[in-house]
Scaffold this motif. Structure first.
Motif, mmCIF file in Angstrom:
data_model
loop_
_atom_site.group_PDB
_atom_site.id
_atom_site.type_symbol
_atom_site.label_atom_id
_atom_site.label_comp_id
_atom_site.label_asym_id
_atom_site.label_seq_id
_atom_site.Cartn_x
_atom_site.Cartn_y
_atom_site.Cartn_z
ATOM 1 N N LEU A 185 100.824 6.789 49.118
ATOM 2 C CA LEU A 185 100.667 7.759 50.209
ATOM 3 C C LEU A 185 99.262 7.689 50.786
ATOM 4 N N ILE A 186 98.269 7.564 49.925
ATOM 5 C CA ILE A 186 96.880 7.468 50.396
ATOM 6 C C ILE A 186 96.701 6.235 51.271
ATOM 7 N N GLU A 187 97.261 5.119 50.845
ATOM 8 C CA GLU A 187 97.148 3.890 51.632
ATOM 9 C C GLU A 187 97.872 4.023 52.973
ATOM 10 N N LYS A 188 99.002 4.705 52.960
ATOM 11 C CA LYS A 188 99.786 4.856 54.199
ATOM 12 C C LYS A 188 99.018 5.612 55.267
ATOM 13 N N VAL A 189 98.282 6.659 54.856
ATOM 14 C CA VAL A 189 97.584 7.483 55.844
ATOM 15 C C VAL A 189 96.179 6.964 56.145
ATOM 16 N N THR A 190 95.708 5.976 55.401
ATOM 17 C CA THR A 190 94.351 5.458 55.642
ATOM 18 C C THR A 190 94.335 4.019 56.145
ATOM 19 N N LEU A 191 95.494 3.443 56.391
ATOM 20 C CA LEU A 191 95.522 2.089 56.944
ATOM 21 C C LEU A 191 94.876 2.079 58.323
ATOM 22 N N PRO A 192 94.009 1.125 58.616
ATOM 23 C CA PRO A 192 93.392 1.066 59.949
ATOM 24 C C PRO A 192 94.438 0.752 61.008
#
Length: 313
Positions: free
Chosen positions: A297-304
């Motif tokens: 989830l963290i990666e999903k919302v922080t992807l550039p």
């Protein structure tokens, strides 16, 4: 054909370092904490628990891959690192069979049954430690130092609500009861500096973890900005070992730079919550496990955002 072509999910990053080289440097970086723990708890034969746990982790991976007719990967040293981290998270008084049971759980259940290295969704060593904590709470929370059974400094602080009976210098050096590898901040930081100099880790995750933890306990700890209180919390328990060696695990931490900072802040807040309001004086293991689960989830919302259609202009 299988040896020539590998099908895997992105990202695909080319680097000079192999998995084996990285894991070797992690083992080297863990040696100061390991050797200090063996010396510190020499009267409890901590070295036996370390050797047995590492051997059980490597042997479990070897036997499983042989039985499943898979390529044997023990040469990448990831199983050895898992076994060593697990051993360093065990009390020196733990019987050898607990190290073996934890190693089998870490390698077989958490790592191999999910596809092997790179596929596990949580840190195997910490998952095994939590499994042992739930299954054998008494043995996992029983500590002896210099032949005297007693509470850890964090437990003492939790019981009397003050730091009057806690020697922060002894906590910094490591002359306190605790798990084999968590007591000496000096030894842990020597290993952390090795990893930083080799470029294997950077400051984003451990830095945001420790800073957010300090901010949290300063606001909600009831002591304000009391440096002795903060130092005791930083030197006590497994927060330093967890922040530098387990929270930074490549497989179970975010790959995005913003995600790594968010992840570190999450770990700091969760650790503070568990320590100040939880049922035990520690909380690092559970904080990192929960953080591991939330990494997708963290990666999903922080992807550039990509440039072009639908992205930034």
């Amino acid at each position: 054909m299988n040896e020539q072509f590998n099908i895997s999910a992105s990202p695909h990053i080319r680097a000079k370092d192999s998995t084996g080289n990285i894991m070797l440097w992690v083992v080297i970086a863990l040696l100061p904490a390991t050797l200090f723990g063996i010396w510190n708890f020499r009267d409890q034969n901590a070295w036996i628990l370390v050797i047995v746990t590492v051997a059980a982790a490597v042997l479990t991976e070897f036997v499983y891959e042989k039985l499943m007719h898979k390529k044997v990967t023990i040469q990448d040293m990831s199983a050895a690192v898992t076994g060593l981290l697990l051993a360093l998270n065990l009390p020196p008084s733990a019987p050898w069979w607990m190290g073996v049971l934890g190693a089998v759980f870490a390698i077989l259940i958490v790592k191999q049954l999910f596809g092997g290295l790179g596929q596990n969704f949580m840190n195997p060593a910490l998952a095994a430690r939590c499994f042992l904590l739930i299954s054998f709470t008494g043995r996992m929370t029983s500590f002896t130092y210099d032949g005297v059974a007693g509470a850890t400094p964090l437990a003492t602080m939790r019981a009397d609500g003050s730091i009057a009976n806690v020697d922060t210098m002894k906590m910094f050096i490591g002359q306190i009861p605790g798990t084999i590898g968590e007591t000496s901040v000096i030894a842990i930081m020597i290993g952390a500096i090795i990893l930083l100099l080799k470029g294997i880790i950077d400051l984003r995750i451990p830095g945001s973890y420790l800073v957010s933890f300090v901010v949290f306990i300063t606001i909600f700890g009831g002591h304000g900005f009391d440096w002795s209180f903060i130092t005791a919390h930083l030197c006590g328990g497994g927060i330093m070992l967890g922040a530098w060696f387990m929270a930074t695990d490549y497989v179970t931490s975010p790959i995005t730079k913003k995600g790594q900072i968010v992840y570190g802040i999450l770990l700091g807040v969760l650790t503070g919550l568990f320590r100040l309001y939880g049922g035990s004086a520690e909380g690092v293991s559970y904080a990192i496990i929960i953080g591991n689960i939330l990494v997708p989830l963290i990666e999903k919302v922080t992807l550039p955002k990509p440039f072009g259609k639908g992205g930034e202009k």
